[in-house]
Every structure is written in C-alpha cells, then in structure tokens.
Design an enzyme around this catalytic site. Sequence first.
Site, PDB file in Angstrom:
ATOM      1  N   HIS A 277      37.458  38.896  38.288  1.00 15.30           N
ATOM      2  CA  HIS A 277      38.086  40.135  38.182  1.00 15.30           C
ATOM      3  C   HIS A 277      38.544  40.856  37.015  1.00 15.30           C
ATOM      4  CE1 HIS A 277      38.549  39.850  42.624  1.00 15.30           C
ATOM      5  NE2 HIS A 277      39.302  38.671  42.683  1.00 15.30           N
ATOM      6  N   ASP A 328      33.341  38.327  47.149  1.00 12.86           N
ATOM      7  CA  ASP A 328      34.659  38.165  47.436  1.00 12.86           C
ATOM      8  C   ASP A 328      35.078  37.891  48.764  1.00 12.86           C
ATOM      9  OD1 ASP A 328      37.324  37.488  47.026  1.00 12.86           O
ATOM     10  OD2 ASP A 328      37.723  38.860  45.645  1.00 12.86           O
TER      11      ASP A 328
END
Length: 470
Positions: A277, A328
Amino acid sequence: MKTFFAPQAWVQGAWARDVLLTVAANGCWQSVQPGASAQDAAGATRLAGPVLPGLVNAHSHAFQRAMAGLTERRSAGAHASDDFWSWRDRMYSAANRITPGQLEAIATQLYAELLAGGYTQVCDFHYLHNDVSGAAYADPAEMSLALVRAAQRTGMGLTLLPTLYMRSGFKATGLREDQRRFSSTPESVMRTVEQVQRQTQGDARINVGVAVHSLRAASPAALHELTAAAKEAGLPVHIHIAEQTQEVDDCLEHTGQRPIEWLLNNADVDARWNLVHATHATPAELQGVQGSGAAIVICPATEANLGDGVFDLPAYAAAGGRWSIGSDSHVTRSWPEELRLLEYSQRFTLRQRNIAARVLGTESSAAGLFEAALAGGFPATGRMQAGLAPGHRADFVTLDMASPALLGVPAGHALDALVFSSPGAALDEVFVAGERVAAHGQATGSARGGVLQPRLAQGFARAMQELWAG
C-alpha cells in the site's frame, strides 16, 4: 524441451514479430528469438494470438474472496461513516468462520479466476493460521497447506507468505478475541516456511517468503527476529504499511515517526522487502524506499473499495521506485482492471490524461504500467519471473483478438486496448512454467487435465452457502 511460435509477443518492453519461444525442462525460458523464420518454427506449437508475459499478483488474502460483494451495505441504524475499520470488523466475522476445507475451495476458485485474469503467480499474505478457537491445528500448517493444494490443483504459481501477527495495536500486549486465529510468532512462521518447503520440494510453481502484518501487529523485537531469519534464508519480506491515515497517526503517537519513516530507520530494509500500500507516504519516504532497494505493492481496486486513498505514483516514479500490483481483497481479479484504476485514480486527482506515460517516460500509459508491474514481480516473489527472457519462468498468456475489446484493434495497440477498453478482453490461453493451465476463460489445471472450472465453481458455491447460510 517445448517450443512455441507467436506471431506477436511482448519482448523487452515492446511488441516483436514472429517470436520463437523455447522452454527448458525446468519450466524456464531457454531462448526467446524474435524474427524467426518458418524453418525455425517447424514443429513448434503455434499460438493463436499475441503473447504477453504472465503478471505477478503481489498481494492476496485468499479467504477474502468469500466477501466480494458482501460488504457494500451500511449496517442498519448506523450513523457513523463506513470506513476501513468498520470493514475490518466485517472481515473478522468471515475470518472466524472459515474451515480448512472451505478455504481450499475458496482459494481454488480464486486462483482459477486469477489465472483467467492474466496472473500466473500470487503472493498470498496468509495470517489465518489457527482454528476458530484460536488453538493450533494438529498440523499447525493446515491452513497454509490448503492454499498450497489450491495452487497445485489449478496450476497457479504461489508464493506463500505466512504472516507474523502478535498484537492488536501499538499499545497492546496481545490480540483481541476476534483476532485469535491470527496468532503467530517468529518461530511458528519459520516452522510453516520449512514445512511448506519440504512438502513442495521440486515444484517449480511454489515458493515461500514471510510477512509481518503491520508495525502495529508486531513488536520491534519480533519484527527483527523474523526478518533476520528471512534474510538468512534468502526469503522475500512483505508488510502492510501506511494504508490508513489513522495508522500513520497512531504510529506517530507511539514512536514519534511515520510508519515508513520508522521502518527505514529501524529495520534492515533491502531489495527483498515489499511494502504493501504505502498510500500515505511523503515524497521523502518514497525516495527512502527507493534508496533502500525495496519495492511497493499497489492494490488500486481494494484501496478504492476501502476508501484508503490514492497512491502518489508521480512522486514515486520521480524517485525511480519499483512497484508491483496486487488484488488484495479480490473485489476484482484481473490485472488490466488494476492498472486501469491506478491510471484513472491519478487522472481524477491531477485532472490530466496519460499520467503513467508521462511519469514513467513511455509513449503508452498501458506499456509503462505493465512494464513496471512486470519488473516488480521479481522482488515480490524472490524468483526470476519478469518477462519473456532466458532464465525466467515460462509464464505467458495469449490474447483473443476476436474479443470485443480487441476486435479490429491494430496490432501495436493491443496492450493499450487490453488495459483501457472495457469490457475486459478475453485471454485465449494461460501458461505457467510452460504448461497450459487455462483456456478460453476456463481453468484446465494442466495441458492434460481437462476443464476444471465447473467442479471448482460447485465447491466454491458450497463453501459460500456454508459460510453465509442464514
């Protein structure tokens, strides 16, 4: 040895014509020869459409595939804003139901979908270690091995990342009750690594690394212990970092430093590290990541779905940073969608077009994004799998130029249309380590395995019914 002939293939960042591809016995490319003659190609398997290298999906939580589409409503009577933290509570409710058999069925369906979406290797950031009571299974690696079996059944490449998870926050000394399944130690993580390595020895598709869930979930001492062991073993390291502004604020309060700042100042970060991220990072931090040799894993669809924010691609590109792509939580399972959303999020923010082309120094935004994500696969997996080049694993996909998104598109624009023309273009065939594992959107498992997809869907549907009945 196997040979393939492609009328068009993506070689060293550009389309090449008449490419002869030779796969060695170990499943890696032995040679890649553009401009091959008809005589050179005699006896080779002729591929129907343009060939692209397979892409690494560098961040996955397989069990969260069971939640896709099921967290898009606010709770009745809720007045507060819905955000990452309220989504996390719903995620815990799923995590605390899933059995090993259900996880295997979910992951098998997911991996088949990822193959159909053009991914040929997935890095599974796996922290669902224990049974629903929080106790270890009779085989402590039971849940990890469920993912291994799913990968082996579908033919998906897997980098398993057993994850360190020891506390619920910076000030906590242990886990919350609803996190009990996640409990692990540096020793238990490394035992899982060693067991998976023993049981998959000789499998060219499967390897291991380690993950630290986040700075809030592990003490500095535990982080150092695990990452030192990983360094000694030559394993890739992954960590969630700076995904949410609250995480940044909590880290500042507890340590006096921002998460990436703390990590760079206090850990032995190098080219084996992958920071997942890094959404809320300063330009100085992004320069520090690049200077360390580490890479960032960007997950645009999940970051959008959770309201995380927009990654600063221009600043990171200016620093020359490496990055990869991940799906994800699997609200989408296609890399063209991830790359499209990464570019569009920049356009929303900057009110300009073709941001990636500008900041990555390419004519084509799609080419720049694809090449960057392709190169980022090596640090994410720790393996040679970053393109059609000798020594790299022979992972590739062929495009169906008759699919609506590609129909009539000039050959040189096939990648542009694949990323930026919706609905998504179809892939004709998918190969991992030189073996066909999907065709016409259906998982086959291997070149000899027949069509698996209907059986996978039945198992997935049963698992979903069991999980969400009532």
